[in-house]
Scaffold this active site. Structure first.
Site, PDB file in Angstrom:
ATOM      1  CG  ASP A  17      -2.102   0.949   1.051  1.00 55.76           C
ATOM      2  OD1 ASP A  17      -2.427   1.284  -0.107  1.00 55.76           O
ATOM      3  OD2 ASP A  17      -2.688   1.359   2.067  1.00 55.76           O
ATOM      4  CG  HIS A  19      -4.640  10.610   2.889  1.00 59.50           C
ATOM      5  ND1 HIS A  19      -5.691  10.465   3.779  1.00 59.50           N
ATOM      6  CD2 HIS A  19      -3.692   9.713   3.283  1.00 59.50           C
ATOM      7  CE1 HIS A  19      -5.391   9.518   4.663  1.00 59.50           C
ATOM      8  NE2 HIS A  19      -4.190   9.049   4.392  1.00 59.50           N
ATOM      9  NE  ARG A  28       4.600  15.489  10.587  1.00 60.15           N
ATOM     10  CZ  ARG A  28       3.987  14.331  10.323  1.00 60.15           C
ATOM     11  NH1 ARG A  28       3.852  13.439  11.267  1.00 60.15           N
ATOM     12  NH2 ARG A  28       3.540  14.072   9.119  1.00 60.15           N
ATOM     13  CD  GLU A  31      -5.464   2.924  -0.097  1.00 60.04           C
ATOM     14  OE1 GLU A  31      -4.667   2.317  -0.839  1.00 60.04           O
ATOM     15  OE2 GLU A  31      -5.320   3.029   1.135  1.00 60.04           O
ATOM     16  CG  ASP A  37      -5.803   0.289   3.616  1.00 62.38           C
ATOM     17  OD1 ASP A  37      -5.877  -0.809   4.195  1.00 62.38           O
ATOM     18  OD2 ASP A  37      -4.875   1.103   3.804  1.00 62.38           O
ATOM     19  CE1 TYR A  75       3.001   7.183  12.514  1.00 63.12           C
ATOM     20  CE2 TYR A  75       1.845   7.213  14.615  1.00 63.12           C
ATOM     21  CZ  TYR A  75       2.549   7.871  13.625  1.00 63.12           C
ATOM     22  OH  TYR A  75       2.820   9.198  13.749  1.00 63.12           O
TER      23      TYR A  75
HETATM   24 MN    MN Z   1      -4.111   2.861   2.863  1.00 62.84          MN
END
Ligand code: MN
Length: 455
Positions: A149, A156, A165, A223, A255, A266
């Site tokens: 991916d 985005h 941020r 997507e 997704d 993450y």
């Molecule tokens: Mn994705």
């Protein structure tokens, strides 16, 4: 047509794209159909309720045309018929591996078989090879061995970056590297998939320790997915001028993402359980050849750096982008019960992607990595440049802070159980017949029962 012409089939516009071309399948000639004779997307189907092996078929109007029956009726050449037969029970992988010339031959033979002004008597002879689309079941179009991916939607990436941020939304590598991560194939399903709300480990910003339970920030991502045609040998990368020959076609991709799980897990290695519980693709693969009239110049802002030479090429500059209009529709359980139509949440265009499919393919193999027929490359979330064009709820609700109001008075920050998300896509251009992708639909089910706690 010479062999070299055929190798460029991805950008060739020929008689199969003629907007005046009609089919003897009446529904294929209706305005607004996703599947006119100019499209001819490929998929794997079987009659609903049967247990026979899935068979290769092509969508035409509101019908499915059986390619194996087409072979039996001798409307396909020997080579094409042999490859089509090899797909039965296997998926489209043999056709993918066969490459662009054979795929283009199939397209030409299908147009000859299905055109209104073709051989007399064909409509009668081939009638038995057609099935109403609402009487068939679709499987995944191919065996997907690898799923990557990417993150090519700059609007985005900027919008999501801003949430974390505000002063520096895009990380310094974004405009140089087509960013991606390796996903999981076992949980990829076809449109119609039901998605269980995942359980996971999350930590509220003000909590001292994480907890385990159902995700409360379940989201979709709009997507497109590129499916690989012929692969490459390990250690033998192809260059960008050859990249388009490795594209079989495009599907729509949702997704699904658990944002609360994602936020906690993450760093530093990227998405893991926040993403691998489900991914949904549309069943009909719109081939590279069908997309030829909708190719566009690949554009960059003057202030952006030029791609490094291995990601830059003349064909990519002139025709690397693909204009695909994309939309997300939502139908809640309450809307479904009352018979209300799904509501459109947003629209965007794949032509706004920061990197092209050719650049994704080229970058993927640039280190020697081998792609295989049927590999899926996700584009990353395709948001538009304007407010209200976010390709995920994370963006549309600004991280869940501003819920969106639906016409029936319901509100959504993130997905609720029973919500059905539908992605649709279509290509339009002046003087061209509109073609569509069908729908990529998935519905959220409640979490599984929690596993029992350890001692
Ligand atoms: Mn994705």
């Amino acid at each position: 047509m010479s062999a070299s012409d055929l190798s460029n089939s991805w950008c060739q516009v020929d008689h199969t794209h003629d907007p005046d071309l009609k089919s003897w399948v009446a529904s294929a000639n209706e305005t607004g159909t996703d599947f006119p004779i100019q499209n001819l997307p490929l998929g794997m189907y079987r009659p609903m309720g049967s247990l026979i092996a899935f068979r290769p078929g092509v969508a035409i109007g509101d019908l499915v045309f059986d390619l194996i029956r087409a072979a039996e009726e001798n409307v396909l050449s020997t080579d094409v018929a042999a490859i089509v037969r090899a797909c039965e029970g296997e998926g489209l992988n043999p056709l993918m591996a066969a490459g662009a010339s054979l795929r283009q031959a199939l397209r030409h033979e299908l147009v000859s078989a299905l055109r209104a002004d073709g051989e007399p008597g064909l409509a009668k002879r081939l009638a038995g090879a057609l099935h109403p689309m609402d009487e068939v079941e679709m499987s995944l179009p191919c065996r997907i061995n690898g799923y990557t991916d990417f993150y090519t939607g700059i609007h985005h990436a900027t919008a999501v970056g801003k949430l974390f941020r505000p002063d520096n939304p895009l990380l310094p590598n974004y405009k140089w590297v087509p960013i991606g991560y390796h996903g999981r194939t076992s949980s990829i399903g076809v449109s119609g998939q039901s998605v269980r709300r995942p359980l996971g480990q999350t930590k509220a910003p003000d909590a001292e320790t994480p907890t385990f339970g159902p995700s409360s920030r379940l989201d979709y991502e709009l997507e497109v997915g590129a499916l690989v045609s012929q692969g490459n040998e390990l250690g033998e990368p192809f260059g960008i001028e050859d990249a388009e020959r490795h594209l079989f076609g495009i599907v729509l991709l949702n997704d699904w993402s658990a944002r609360d799980v994602q936020a906690w897990e993450y760093q530093p290695l990227g998405p893991f359980l926040a993403k691998n519980f489900a991914s949904t693709i549309s069943p009909w693969v719109v081939t590279s050849e069908a997309l030829a009239p909708f190719r566009q110049a690949f554009k960059r802002q003057r202030s952006d750096p030029a791609p490094l030479p291995y990601l830059d090429g003349q064909a990519n500059r002139q025709l690397g982008a693909i204009g695909i209009k994309l939309e997300v529709h939502l139908q809640t359980a309450a809307m479904r019960e009352r018979g209300d139509q799904a509501v459109k949440l947003m629209q965007s265009n794949f032509a706004d992607s920061y990197w092209t499919v050719a650049q994704m393919l080229t970058h993927h193999v640039s280190n020697g990595c081998n792609l295989q027929p049927g590999d899926l490359l996700g584009s990353g979330t395709q948001s538009g440049p304007d407010a209200g064009q976010g390709g995920s709820l994370l963006e549309l609700t600004q991280g869940g802070k501003h819920a969106i109001s639906l016409p029936n008075g319901e509100q959504r920050s993130f997905l609720q159980d029973g919500d059905s998300v539908s992605i649709v896509g279509f290509c339009e251009a002046a003087g061209r017949r509109r073609i569509g992708f069908g729908a990529c639909v998935g519905t959220v089910l409640p979490s599984p029962v929690k596993p029992h706690k350890g001692d």
